[in-house]
Design an enzyme around this catalytic site. Structure first.
Site, PDB file in Angstrom:
ATOM      1  N   ARG A  30      24.245  14.241  -5.752  1.00 24.64           N
ATOM      2  CA  ARG A  30      23.940  12.821  -5.929  1.00 24.64           C
ATOM      3  C   ARG A  30      23.893  12.487  -7.407  1.00 24.64           C
ATOM      4  NH1 ARG A  30      19.140  11.113  -1.902  1.00 24.64           N
ATOM      5  NH2 ARG A  30      19.859   9.110  -2.679  1.00 24.64           N
ATOM      6  N   ARG A  51       0.773 -11.290   5.363  1.00 27.08           N
ATOM      7  CA  ARG A  51       2.227 -11.516   5.375  1.00 27.08           C
ATOM      8  C   ARG A  51       2.881 -11.162   6.721  1.00 27.08           C
ATOM      9  NH1 ARG A  51       3.948  -9.212  -0.629  1.00 27.08           N
ATOM     10  NH2 ARG A  51       2.218 -10.160  -1.766  1.00 27.08           N
ATOM     11  N   HIS A  80      -5.892 -14.494   9.194  1.00 26.83           N
ATOM     12  CA  HIS A  80      -4.977 -13.350   9.146  1.00 26.83           C
ATOM     13  C   HIS A  80      -5.563 -12.083   9.759  1.00 26.83           C
ATOM     14  CE1 HIS A  80      -2.595 -15.943   6.669  1.00 26.83           C
ATOM     15  NE2 HIS A  80      -3.404 -15.879   5.643  1.00 26.83           N
ATOM     16  N   PRO A 137       0.834  -1.209   0.000  1.00 26.08           N
ATOM     17  CA  PRO A 137       0.000   0.000   0.000  1.00 26.08           C
ATOM     18  C   PRO A 137       0.862   1.250   0.000  1.00 26.08           C
ATOM     19  CG  PRO A 137      -0.848  -1.601   1.567  1.00 26.08           C
ATOM     20  CD  PRO A 137       0.464  -2.142   1.068  1.00 26.08           C
ATOM     21  N   GLU A 138       0.540   2.171  -0.915  1.00 20.39           N
ATOM     22  CA  GLU A 138       1.318   3.402  -1.016  1.00 20.39           C
ATOM     23  C   GLU A 138       0.586   4.534  -0.291  1.00 20.39           C
ATOM     24  OE1 GLU A 138       3.500   4.258  -4.500  1.00 20.39           O
ATOM     25  OE2 GLU A 138       3.174   2.292  -5.387  1.00 20.39           O
TER      26      GLU A 138
END
Length: 275
Positions: free
Chosen positions: A156, A110, A91, A2-3
């Site tokens: 960078r 998970r 779960h 999930p973002e």
């Protein structure tokens, strides 16, 4: 995973059902999450009122009368408000049971999520907690803009896609949104970040903000393991322009969408629209 828009969607979904409510007890079925749930946590939160909910990056902060619950959905987690007597599914690892007969149920196949109580306030957590203190600005906050990206990139040489996915630079720009933002800004994902000019970074920052806001409005991107707090998937995936479309024609110019790996992540782009 999930973002940020998925986490923000979850926050907006559960907030009205939790703020101002009192916790009756915490029911833990599985302690083995990413960070183990300590046995004393149920005693810490039981009987407390929920004062407010907020977000920092992909972390949800549930402020109690004493301390704060720190929640992360991990790779596959979700939160739902359901009747407390609803039979748990496989779960469903814990329930934050409220005195009004409902509960906040944490589901995580998970077991890579986090659900912990800390004695700190949300502001203290954001400034001092090891998981939060080194995070960059929020992409929807006024402190994030193209000038910030330009300044942060000068010393960078990493690929610009990896650069904007670095949470120390800006939080919440995951793989899907990095691919989509770079396409809309016309920047090749493999370009060294220190070669991007200021005006292009300003455009990129605007695109990142607009894309995340659009995704939040549409309910978050549909991912294999993510559904919203009400059980319905988001719809932003229908609007994806390059992500997951390798070999298909570009929706803008018709060229074939290409795929490469950058920083061990799949990257999608149009080498005609992006340069």
């Amino acid at each position: 995973m999930p973002e940020l828009p998925e986490v923000e969607t979850t926050l907006r979904g559960i907030r009205p059902h939790l703020e101002g409510r009192r916790i009756e007890r915490l029911l833990v079925r599985e302690t083995r999450l990413r960070l183990p749930i300590p046995p004393e946590m149920a005693d810490r939160v039981g009987g407390q009122s929920i004062l407010g909910l907020s977000r920092r990056s992909k972390y949800l902060l549930i402020q109690l009368e004493h301390g704060t619950l720190l929640v992360h959905l991990g790779m596959s987690g979700s939160l739902r408000v359901v009747p407390a007597e609803s039979p748990p599914k496989r779960h469903d690892h814990l329930d934050l049971i409220l005195t009004d007969g409902r509960c906040l149920r944490f589901h995580d196949p998970r077991r890579f999520g986090i659900f912990l109580w800390t004695p700190d306030t949300p502001d203290t957590l954001k400034a001092e907690h090891r998981l939060l203190r080194d995070l960059g600005p929020e992409p929807l906050a006024p402190t994030f803009d193209g000038d910030h990206l330009y300044r942060s990139s000068r010393k960078r040489r990493v690929a610009v896609k990896s650069f904007i996915m670095d949470a120390a630079v800006v939080v919440g720009v995951g793989n899907i949104y990095a691919n989509e933002s770079l396409f809309l800004a016309g920047i090749l994902p493999a370009s060294p970040c220190n070669t991007i000019e200021l005006e292009r970074y300003r455009r990129l920052a605007e695109v990142i903000r607009a894309l995340l806001l659009a995704s939040i409005e549409e309910g978050g991107t549909t991912l294999r393991d993510f559904v919203r707090e009400d059980g319905r998937p988001g719809y932003f995936a229908q609007s994806l322009r390059v992500y997951g479309r390798a070999g298909e024609p570009c929706k803008v110019c018709g060229a074939t969408i290409r795929q490469v790996r950058i920083g061990q992540r799949s990257s999608f782009f149009c080498d005609r629209c992006q340069h």
